[in-house]
Design a protein around this motif. Sequence first.
Motif, PDB file in Angstrom:
ATOM      1  N   ASP A   6      -7.885 -76.009 -11.737  1.00  0.00           N
ATOM      2  CA  ASP A   6      -8.602 -75.469 -12.897  1.00  0.00           C
ATOM      3  C   ASP A   6      -8.596 -73.938 -12.853  1.00  0.00           C
ATOM      4  OD1 ASP A   6     -10.254 -74.953 -15.018  1.00  0.00           O
ATOM      5  OD2 ASP A   6     -12.013 -75.985 -14.205  1.00  0.00           O
ATOM      6  N   LEU A 185      -8.506 -83.223  -9.190  1.00  0.00           N
ATOM      7  CA  LEU A 185      -8.841 -82.044  -9.988  1.00  0.00           C
ATOM      8  C   LEU A 185      -9.660 -81.107  -9.105  1.00  0.00           C
ATOM      9  CD1 LEU A 185      -9.057 -80.454 -12.673  1.00  0.00           C
ATOM     10  CD2 LEU A 185     -11.141 -81.769 -13.153  1.00  0.00           C
ATOM     11  N   SER A 187     -11.623 -77.560  -8.920  1.00  0.00           N
ATOM     12  CA  SER A 187     -12.236 -76.529  -9.764  1.00  0.00           C
ATOM     13  C   SER A 187     -13.128 -75.661  -8.888  1.00  0.00           C
ATOM     14  CB  SER A 187     -13.054 -77.174 -10.889  1.00  0.00           C
ATOM     15  OG  SER A 187     -13.653 -76.188 -11.703  1.00  0.00           O
ATOM     16  N   VAL A 201     -15.391 -82.670 -16.947  1.00  0.00           N
ATOM     17  CA  VAL A 201     -15.093 -83.078 -15.572  1.00  0.00           C
ATOM     18  C   VAL A 201     -15.547 -84.513 -15.337  1.00  0.00           C
ATOM     19  CG1 VAL A 201     -15.655 -82.663 -13.146  1.00  0.00           C
ATOM     20  CG2 VAL A 201     -15.146 -80.731 -14.647  1.00  0.00           C
ATOM     21  N   ARG A 205     -13.296 -87.658 -14.206  1.00  0.00           N
ATOM     22  CA  ARG A 205     -13.653 -88.407 -12.994  1.00  0.00           C
ATOM     23  C   ARG A 205     -13.863 -89.886 -13.308  1.00  0.00           C
ATOM     24  NH1 ARG A 205     -18.939 -88.748  -9.911  1.00  0.00           N
ATOM     25  NH2 ARG A 205     -18.352 -89.191  -7.745  1.00  0.00           N
ATOM     26  N   HIS A 210      -9.977 -87.808  -8.557  1.00  0.00           N
ATOM     27  CA  HIS A 210     -10.806 -87.278  -7.479  1.00  0.00           C
ATOM     28  C   HIS A 210     -11.168 -85.832  -7.815  1.00  0.00           C
ATOM     29  CE1 HIS A 210      -9.453 -90.823  -5.407  1.00  0.00           C
ATOM     30  NE2 HIS A 210      -8.194 -90.421  -5.495  1.00  0.00           N
ATOM     31  N   VAL A 211     -12.442 -85.525  -7.864  1.00  0.00           N
ATOM     32  CA  VAL A 211     -12.919 -84.203  -8.269  1.00  0.00           C
ATOM     33  C   VAL A 211     -13.440 -83.455  -7.051  1.00  0.00           C
ATOM     34  CG1 VAL A 211     -14.623 -82.948  -9.635  1.00  0.00           C
ATOM     35  CG2 VAL A 211     -13.450 -84.938 -10.618  1.00  0.00           C
ATOM     36  N   ARG A 213     -14.984 -79.655  -6.153  1.00  0.00           N
ATOM     37  CA  ARG A 213     -15.492 -78.430  -6.770  1.00  0.00           C
ATOM     38  C   ARG A 213     -16.151 -77.544  -5.714  1.00  0.00           C
ATOM     39  NH1 ARG A 213     -18.641 -80.156 -12.185  1.00  0.00           N
ATOM     40  NH2 ARG A 213     -18.200 -77.991 -12.763  1.00  0.00           N
ATOM     41  N   GLU A 245     -21.298 -84.770 -10.256  1.00  0.00           N
ATOM     42  CA  GLU A 245     -19.993 -85.187 -10.773  1.00  0.00           C
ATOM     43  C   GLU A 245     -18.848 -84.682  -9.906  1.00  0.00           C
ATOM     44  OE1 GLU A 245     -19.767 -87.342 -12.974  1.00  0.00           O
ATOM     45  OE2 GLU A 245     -21.805 -87.339 -13.768  1.00  0.00           O
ATOM     46  N   SER A 246     -18.979 -84.794  -8.593  1.00  0.00           N
ATOM     47  CA  SER A 246     -17.906 -84.387  -7.679  1.00  0.00           C
ATOM     48  C   SER A 246     -17.782 -85.422  -6.569  1.00  0.00           C
ATOM     49  CB  SER A 246     -18.200 -83.011  -7.060  1.00  0.00           C
ATOM     50  OG  SER A 246     -18.368 -82.021  -8.052  1.00  0.00           O
ATOM     51  N   ASP A 247     -16.550 -85.650  -6.145  1.00  0.00           N
ATOM     52  CA  ASP A 247     -16.328 -86.509  -4.984  1.00  0.00           C
ATOM     53  C   ASP A 247     -16.498 -85.728  -3.688  1.00  0.00           C
ATOM     54  OD1 ASP A 247     -15.402 -89.098  -6.237  1.00  0.00           O
ATOM     55  OD2 ASP A 247     -14.024 -87.671  -7.164  1.00  0.00           O
TER      56      ASP A 247
END
Length: 512
Positions: A6, A185, A187, A201, A205, A210-211, A213, A245-247
């Motif tokens: 990102d 992703l 970021s 995002v 997801r 897989h996020v 951040r 909202e992140s893995d």
Amino acid sequence: MKIWYDVSDLVSWKLPHLTGIQRTTVGILNGLVEQVGDVGLVRYDVKAGRFFALTVAELPASVRCHIRDRAASNVAESETAATVPARVPSGRVASRPDRRRPSRFKMDLFRGTDGEAEELRHAFRQFKTATRQLRKSLSSWVGRRLRTSLRGGGLATPPHAMRDPTLNPLPAQDAATFIAAGDALVSIGATWGMAGHGRAVAAVRGRGVHVVRMIYDLIPTIKPQWLEPAYTRSITAWVRSVLRESDRVLTISEFSRREIERYCQESRFAPPALTVVRLGDVLEGSAAERSPAPLPRFVPGRPFFVCVSTLDVRKNHRLLYDAWTQLAVRRGGRCPDLVCIGTPHLRVADLLHEIGQDRAVNRHIHVLHGIEDSELAWYYANCSASIYPSKYEGWGLPVAESLGQGRMCLASNATSIPEISSDLPEFFDPYDVYALVLLVERVLDEPDWVQARERIIRERFRSTGWQETAAQVLGAITGAARETGAPVWPRLAQQRAAVAPSVVSMQGAKSA
């Protein structure tokens, strides 16, 4: 699995040089490209409410020149550029062959005594700072009024809705279908001012991406006294979105990790796994890469100390002003100069006015901004020592940069700064003016001690390259993918074994 990176905050970048977070974003991108090869770029579009793919050519020129695939052309240009000796004895501004001749209007405008010209320039800088702050305040006020009208007078984001995501359902989003399930992703940029970025995002997801951040620190959330209320609310909502909202969430120091853990415990929700990565601290065009370093636009005429930091209440430039006020009295004509490199931010206009009007110190304190990395390397190489007096940090990159140049660093002992090196800087309490004055005088009066300390710094401090930071980020991405059983590159598994970042799972700690 493909990595999508990102670069939303870089697309609209307008400054001619990169600053903290943007330098980190570009540095890690270069490292990822070098180690993985195929890294896709994405940007978030506020109007469309979704991500779009883009190429390096679509980034601003001031960003492209730092991207790895443009480095070769820049090297060719730098080889033909004229070099200048590293030092000059005078305190004049060094001339540059490519500098344009000022227009007749500007020459007439700044004609007069040095004091009159400097006062006019300082007033103009204050005007620009005030205008920028007014624009931000008006934008924030209009946004609040619109949200209040649309919601019938209620709060834009009720606290109970922020606490429990099930009470705040997300609207349907176009989930950028070119990012496939099982991809990653990443970021790590400054996206908190982009409306709807967190929802986009979450939509990606939700499709099995897989996020990963980054949260650099929690300063706006837990230290609201240093920022505007609207900014604090915006950042706090963004932090909660990142944690939900992140893995995997990256952060830049053990201190920041502990602060995030404590905040989550107080807020009564568990974040995803936390991974601490060490930021790169190698300057582009540093003295180690280019010899001799080119002259900057301003060259002090006396021995000088350098402070590299945004001018902000938290960064504690008031302590420097108070220290130099004492030094001017104690040392008279032998008082050193202080070069402050950074852009003025919130609540420093009064301090800058005091410095500019104080006849005892205004000829010794110089505030510069828009400084390039090659110029910054010159200031590090030629200063008596660097100073970093910050009250609160997520990391403290200028301390690492100074040590990486082999120079003495007088550093605050607060928060994360001792993690950079526990014994190589000379630490002081950021609230103790007298302690800093004594350290500055010792640097000036005991050159043998300084040389011995700098010899130890050069022998023991190991700079961190952005490739190493990127390798730690790759380890975090691979770890997030393995936890869900997604396939990863074989060489990334080896990379992860070689670089093992610290990972703390609040969920696991709670169950244990």
